[in-house]
Design a protein around this motif. Structure first.
Motif, PDB file in Angstrom:
ATOM      1  N   ALA A 138      11.366   1.923   3.741  1.00  0.00           N
ATOM      2  CA  ALA A 138      10.784   3.250   3.949  1.00  0.00           C
ATOM      3  C   ALA A 138      10.049   3.662   2.681  1.00  0.00           C
ATOM      4  CB  ALA A 138      11.876   4.264   4.270  1.00  0.00           C
ATOM      5  N   GLU A 139       9.259   4.700   2.815  1.00  0.00           N
ATOM      6  CA  GLU A 139       8.544   5.222   1.657  1.00  0.00           C
ATOM      7  C   GLU A 139       9.555   5.783   0.655  1.00  0.00           C
ATOM      8  OE1 GLU A 139       5.470   8.823   0.603  1.00  0.00           O
ATOM      9  OE2 GLU A 139       5.645   8.156   2.668  1.00  0.00           O
ATOM     10  N   ARG A 140       9.345   5.470  -0.611  1.00  0.00           N
ATOM     11  CA  ARG A 140      10.254   5.930  -1.656  1.00  0.00           C
ATOM     12  C   ARG A 140      10.014   7.415  -1.925  1.00  0.00           C
ATOM     13  NH1 ARG A 140      10.081   4.225  -7.825  1.00  0.00           N
ATOM     14  NH2 ARG A 140      11.957   5.263  -8.471  1.00  0.00           N
ATOM     15  N   LYS A 141      11.066   8.194  -1.841  1.00  0.00           N
ATOM     16  CA  LYS A 141      10.959   9.633  -2.058  1.00  0.00           C
ATOM     17  C   LYS A 141      11.437   9.955  -3.464  1.00  0.00           C
ATOM     18  CE  LYS A 141      11.670  10.646   2.774  1.00  0.00           C
ATOM     19  NZ  LYS A 141      12.582  11.143   3.775  1.00  0.00           N
ATOM     20  N   LEU A 142      10.553  10.578  -4.232  1.00  0.00           N
ATOM     21  CA  LEU A 142      10.891  10.926  -5.609  1.00  0.00           C
ATOM     22  C   LEU A 142      11.546  12.292  -5.725  1.00  0.00           C
ATOM     23  CD1 LEU A 142       7.602   9.683  -7.281  1.00  0.00           C
ATOM     24  CD2 LEU A 142       9.811   8.534  -7.282  1.00  0.00           C
ATOM     25  N   TRP A 143      11.328  13.154  -4.741  1.00  0.00           N
ATOM     26  CA  TRP A 143      11.765  14.532  -4.885  1.00  0.00           C
ATOM     27  C   TRP A 143      13.279  14.738  -4.881  1.00  0.00           C
ATOM     28  CZ3 TRP A 143      14.596  16.565  -1.022  1.00  0.00           C
ATOM     29  CH2 TRP A 143      14.458  16.019   0.251  1.00  0.00           C
TER      30      TRP A 143
END
Length: 199
Positions: A34-39
């Protein structure tokens, strides 16, 4: 693969894989990416007051209620203009970043922190702040400032709409700096904080 290749060869291939890469690599290969979430790592920190983290989390997830979202839910008779500047239709990113009143707050905070980047969305600001190298004091101050501005802007706008109070950019700027200094002074010596942020 199992129907074409004999079972002994499949077992041999898995044994070879396990010797070289291990079980973790096998799970990673099968697990969907999945897309890496930085938040999440940015928003939830011990030194940031939870009310500011929560409001920022709601904004990043698109869950802050605005007049535009109320319109989608059936509140057709509402005025769709921004309550702060009275000009544009009010999506969430407008009153945090594009409104003339909040732009004054961002300009002052960015000048105080020495930021020269244009902030278009809160998630893009989080991504930039996560990747940008700086001292630990500056990184923590940027994080505190971003989340404090988001939360105070949201609360001030709601007070304006529901209670008729006024929106004062200087008050928000003062509150952001006050929280940043108060928080950092509990973590680091005063001289160390003042070396990076001034008095």
């Amino acid at each position: 693969m199992l129907s074409v290749v004999p079972q002994r060869e499949v077992i041999a291939l898995w044994a070879k894989w396990y010797e070289v890469r291990g079980t973790l690599a096998a799970y990673d290969w099968f697990r969907p990416k999945a897309e890496r979430k930085l938040w999440p790592r940015f928003v939830w920190k011990d030194f940031v007051p939870q009310k500011y983290s929560f409001t920022t989390w709601q904004d990043v997830k698109g869950r802050l209620e605005t007049k535009a979202t109320k319109d989608m839910l059936g509140y057709m008779d509402m005025d769709q203009n921004c309550p702060l500047c009275k000009s544009n239709i009010e999506p969430a990113y407008h009153h945090f970043l594009k409104c003339n009143k909040t732009r004054e707050v961002w300009t002052a905070i960015k000048g105080w922190l020495g930021l020269r980047v244009t902030i278009n969305t809160i998630p893009s600001a989080i991504k930039w702040m996560t990747k940008k190298k700086a001292s630990v004091v500056i990184r923590k101050t940027r994080r505190l400032a971003l989340m404090t501005v988001v939360s105070l802007t949201w609360r001030t706008q709601n007070s304006l709409v529901h209670e008729g109070t006024s929106f004062e950019p200087k008050h928000i700027i003062f509150e952001v700096k006050k929280l940043a200094y108060a928080t950092l002074y509990t973590i680091y010596p005063h001289d160390y904080v003042q070396m990076y942020l001034g008095v």
